[in-house]
Motif scaffolding. Structure first.
Motif, PDB file in Angstrom:
ATOM      1  N   ASN A 182      38.882  40.448  31.510  1.00  0.00           N
ATOM      2  CA  ASN A 182      38.523  40.661  32.910  1.00  0.00           C
ATOM      3  C   ASN A 182      39.531  39.909  33.776  1.00  0.00           C
ATOM      4  OD1 ASN A 182      36.292  42.298  32.175  1.00  0.00           O
ATOM      5  ND2 ASN A 182      35.097  40.446  31.760  1.00  0.00           N
ATOM      6  N   ASP A 183      39.071  39.090  34.699  1.00  0.00           N
ATOM      7  CA  ASP A 183      39.987  38.323  35.541  1.00  0.00           C
ATOM      8  C   ASP A 183      39.801  36.830  35.328  1.00  0.00           C
ATOM      9  OD1 ASP A 183      41.085  40.656  36.815  1.00  0.00           O
ATOM     10  OD2 ASP A 183      39.187  40.840  37.892  1.00  0.00           O
ATOM     11  N   ASP A 184      39.339  36.454  34.134  1.00  0.00           N
ATOM     12  CA  ASP A 184      39.069  35.059  33.811  1.00  0.00           C
ATOM     13  C   ASP A 184      40.357  34.272  33.587  1.00  0.00           C
ATOM     14  OD1 ASP A 184      36.418  35.774  33.876  1.00  0.00           O
ATOM     15  OD2 ASP A 184      36.178  35.828  31.697  1.00  0.00           O
ATOM     16  N   THR A 185      40.240  32.963  33.726  1.00  0.00           N
ATOM     17  CA  THR A 185      41.309  32.018  33.403  1.00  0.00           C
ATOM     18  C   THR A 185      40.658  30.830  32.698  1.00  0.00           C
ATOM     19  OG1 THR A 185      41.224  30.521  35.322  1.00  0.00           O
ATOM     20  CG2 THR A 185      42.341  32.658  35.631  1.00  0.00           C
ATOM     21  N   PRO A 186      41.433  29.855  32.262  1.00  0.00           N
ATOM     22  CA  PRO A 186      40.813  28.681  31.648  1.00  0.00           C
ATOM     23  C   PRO A 186      39.922  27.886  32.595  1.00  0.00           C
ATOM     24  CG  PRO A 186      43.156  28.765  31.139  1.00  0.00           C
ATOM     25  CD  PRO A 186      42.901  29.801  32.185  1.00  0.00           C
ATOM     26  N   LEU A 187      40.042  28.125  33.902  1.00  0.00           N
ATOM     27  CA  LEU A 187      39.328  27.325  34.888  1.00  0.00           C
ATOM     28  C   LEU A 187      38.239  28.130  35.596  1.00  0.00           C
ATOM     29  CD1 LEU A 187      42.327  25.368  36.474  1.00  0.00           C
ATOM     30  CD2 LEU A 187      41.012  24.865  34.398  1.00  0.00           C
ATOM     31  N   LYS A 188      37.136  27.493  35.818  1.00  0.00           N
ATOM     32  CA  LYS A 188      35.948  28.146  36.376  1.00  0.00           C
ATOM     33  C   LYS A 188      36.183  28.701  37.772  1.00  0.00           C
ATOM     34  CE  LYS A 188      31.079  27.114  37.413  1.00  0.00           C
ATOM     35  NZ  LYS A 188      30.027  26.061  37.368  1.00  0.00           N
ATOM     36  N   HIS A 189      36.923  27.985  38.598  1.00  0.00           N
ATOM     37  CA  HIS A 189      37.074  28.375  40.003  1.00  0.00           C
ATOM     38  C   HIS A 189      38.386  29.113  40.294  1.00  0.00           C
ATOM     39  CE1 HIS A 189      33.496  26.057  40.917  1.00  0.00           C
ATOM     40  NE2 HIS A 189      34.025  25.023  40.291  1.00  0.00           N
ATOM     41  N   VAL A 190      39.140  29.456  39.248  1.00  0.00           N
ATOM     42  CA  VAL A 190      40.391  30.191  39.416  1.00  0.00           C
ATOM     43  C   VAL A 190      40.279  31.532  38.707  1.00  0.00           C
ATOM     44  CG1 VAL A 190      42.883  30.213  39.014  1.00  0.00           C
ATOM     45  CG2 VAL A 190      41.729  28.049  39.540  1.00  0.00           C
ATOM     46  N   LYS A 191      40.592  32.602  39.409  1.00  0.00           N
ATOM     47  CA  LYS A 191      40.576  33.951  38.839  1.00  0.00           C
ATOM     48  C   LYS A 191      41.922  34.629  39.109  1.00  0.00           C
ATOM     49  CE  LYS A 191      36.217  33.581  37.693  1.00  0.00           C
ATOM     50  NZ  LYS A 191      35.819  33.463  36.260  1.00  0.00           N
ATOM     51  N   THR A 192      42.108  35.804  38.514  1.00  0.00           N
ATOM     52  CA  THR A 192      43.288  36.612  38.823  1.00  0.00           C
ATOM     53  C   THR A 192      42.847  37.847  39.595  1.00  0.00           C
ATOM     54  OG1 THR A 192      43.203  37.961  36.817  1.00  0.00           O
ATOM     55  CG2 THR A 192      44.345  35.854  36.662  1.00  0.00           C
ATOM     56  N   LEU A 193      43.770  38.431  40.327  1.00  0.00           N
ATOM     57  CA  LEU A 193      43.451  39.678  41.023  1.00  0.00           C
ATOM     58  C   LEU A 193      43.420  40.830  40.025  1.00  0.00           C
ATOM     59  CD1 LEU A 193      45.348  39.589  44.432  1.00  0.00           C
ATOM     60  CD2 LEU A 193      42.939  39.187  43.968  1.00  0.00           C
ATOM     61  N   PRO A 194      42.487  41.775  40.196  1.00  0.00           N
ATOM     62  CA  PRO A 194      42.360  42.908  39.269  1.00  0.00           C
ATOM     63  C   PRO A 194      43.435  43.953  39.531  1.00  0.00           C
ATOM     64  CG  PRO A 194      40.797  43.143  41.059  1.00  0.00           C
ATOM     65  CD  PRO A 194      41.471  41.808  41.260  1.00  0.00           C
ATOM     66  N   PRO A 195      43.504  45.002  38.727  1.00  0.00           N
ATOM     67  CA  PRO A 195      44.473  46.076  38.977  1.00  0.00           C
ATOM     68  C   PRO A 195      44.350  46.619  40.396  1.00  0.00           C
ATOM     69  CG  PRO A 195      43.465  46.359  36.831  1.00  0.00           C
ATOM     70  CD  PRO A 195      42.727  45.231  37.488  1.00  0.00           C
TER      71      PRO A 195
END
Length: 523
Positions: free
Chosen positions: A106-119
């Protein structure tokens, strides 16, 4: 896209302070020009009290965004966000997924409050309320087409994609060339269109003795009269791994092996091509048929478990086979399976759900760091397999025309019959692998000491010994990656993130001076 140094990535941090917004960092930024051949890009702008950030159609440029307690931030570097004060609370579930299948989904990262933008993602924030993120992701239908039509369509659409890139860039360029299909197709097509690269570049780690991938690349270049440079000198194992982890923002368990390419383009005002997505768009892997059977039954958990088991075998020594999960996030197998299954199921209506999941979760979330980061030291990187017309054609192909894994082979052979007799890498014998010299081993001890001194916590001695001894459960390569990944995240805060960036910069400055181990002068 411009070079993005490991030590000074761009960022923007916005903090709500009463009736005003305090701004720190770059109010506008773009990864590079967005011409009609640009397929991997990101940008943001803070204008008239409104933030807008967006990424390319398929989300292959990873742009991280952060939101907590009235603070909103964006950057192409997760480590930079933490270095600038963003909360580094870990996302235990996302990490457990990473430990078991080697990617973040999905748009997860190692950090709870940081995400990536989707397609096709667009982020907006007007200084009040919550961040709004919209996705442009869609699930394709299945087109009606014969195998012959699929082969012809691949040739035609890829030819158009490369033509757009060559029209946009009329100057010199390089082609990183492996022993596989994707980069070979690029090289053959640019030559077909009357353009010749300055050089093709192949990395391997076998000194003056090329491995079979380099042999295949050299055989092709000799036939075509194209200059070919091999990067085969031994590398600093831990230093490359740490640099790659920082470049990929702790979001990938690959790419350390590609650091010779990063070093090759550092300091060059060069343009490169990259074959990202060519494999997953044109051929399923050896597990595809099994997974297709499970998807027809709606057994998404079965596919998730198959991925977990398969990745465990790849990263483990033969006597272990369980992967990194039981070591770094024990007891979370069921939670991971329950989380990954619906991420696959969202593509249930696609011609090949497994292909779509792999395309938008592994290729988009991990392999994407090749053009964005590893080749990011180049001035611009063209990724013709991500041309929208080519992508939409390929992901709508019926499984019946892709299942034999020969579609890309057939397209290349039909389009360029003059080189159809040159084998791919699997057609060459694998030479004996050279052992590390005592000098290189001493260099590894030095790197381990420097890394642990900069990042280690209370158990520094144990961490150091872990890097200089052979791991007892994971392969040497993956043992280093997961250990360094855990060490980097342990106690991560602004000060440690700055040390990570500084350490990566120092290791880059100390990179090996010898790169080209063998060169063929083309016509």
């Amino acid at each position: 896209m411009p070079a993005m140094p490991d030590d000074d990535p761009p960022f923007l941090i916005l903090r709500r302070d009463g009736e005003r917004v305090v701004v720190r960092g770059a109010e506008s930024w773009a990864s590079g020009p967005h011409g009609k051949a640009a397929t991997v890009w990101a940008e943001w702008g803070w204008t008239d009290g409104r933030l807008t950030a967006r990424v390319d159609r398929y989300g292959f440029y990873t742009l991280f965004w952060y939101e907590k307690d009235g603070v909103v931030a964006v950057s192409p570097s997760l480590v930079k966000l933490v270095a600038e004060g963003c909360d580094a609370t870990q996302d235990a579930r996302a990490l457990a997924v990473f430990h078991r299948i080697g990617i973040f989904v999905n748009d997860d990262t190692p950090l709870k409050h940081v995400k990536t933008l989707p397609p096709g993602g667009v982020l907006t924030w007007d200084g009040t309320g919550a961040v709004r993120v919209e996705s442009g992701a869609t699930v394709p239908g299945t087109q009606e087409i014969s195998r012959e039509g699929a082969v012809d369509g691949m040739i035609t659409h890829f030819r158009s994609a490369v033509a757009r890139a060559l029209e946009e860039h009329t100057g010199p360029f390089h082609v990183p060339l492996s022993g596989g299909r994707d980069s070979r197709h690029i090289l053959l097509e640019v030559l077909h269109q009357g353009r010749r690269p300055e050089a093709c570049v192949t990395f391997h780690h076998n000194g003056a003795v090329p491995n079979r991938e380099a042999m295949a690349a050299r055989a092709l270049c000799e036939r075509l009269g194209v200059t070919h440079e091999m990067l085969g000198f031994g590398r600093p194992r831990l230093a490359d791994t740490l640099r790659a982890l920082v470049m990929t923002s702790l979001c990938a368990d690959e790419h350390a092996q590609m650091m010779p390419l990063n070093d090759y383009f550092l300091g060059r005002d060069a343009v490169s091509f990259d074959g990202i997505a060519g494999d997953i768009l044109t051929n399923p892997d050896d597990s595809a048929d099994w997974f297709m059977g499970l998807s027809r039954k709606g057994d998404w958990k079965g596919i998730a478990q198959g991925m977990i088991d398969g990745h465990g075998r790849v990263v483990s020594q033969s006597h272990w086979g369980k992967g990194a999960g039981p070591i770094y996030s024990p007891g979370m197998d069921e939670e991971v399976r329950d989380y990954v299954a619906p991420a696959i199921a969202q593509y249930a209506d696609a011609p090949d759900p497994y292909q779509m999941f792999w395309m938008f979760h592994r290729t988009r979330r991990e392999i994407n760091f090749v053009p964005q980061a590893i080749l990011g030291s180049a001035r611009h990187v063209f990724c013709p397999y991500l041309d929208p017309e080519f992508v939409e054609f390929c992901i709508s192909l019926p499984y019946s025309v892709t299942k034999d894994q020969q579609l890309h082979n057939d397209a290349i052979a039909r389009a360029y019959p003059e080189v159809a007799d040159i084998p791919y890498q699997e057609g060459f014998p694998e030479p004996r692998v050279r052992r590390n010299s005592k000098l290189r081993k001493l260099g590894g001890v030095r790197d381990a000491a420097q890394i642990v001194a900069a990042l280690g916590g209370e158990s520094r001695v144990r961490a150091f010994l872990g890097f200089v001894r052979f791991p007892d459960k994971l392969t040497r390569h993956h043992g280093d990656i997961y250990a360094l990944h855990a060490l980097s995240l342990d106690g991560l805060d602004a000060a440690k993130a700055r040390r990570l960036l500084d350490l990566a910069a120092r290791l880059r400055a100390r990179r090996p001076g010898r790169l080209i181990s063998d060169r063929y002068e083309g016509a």
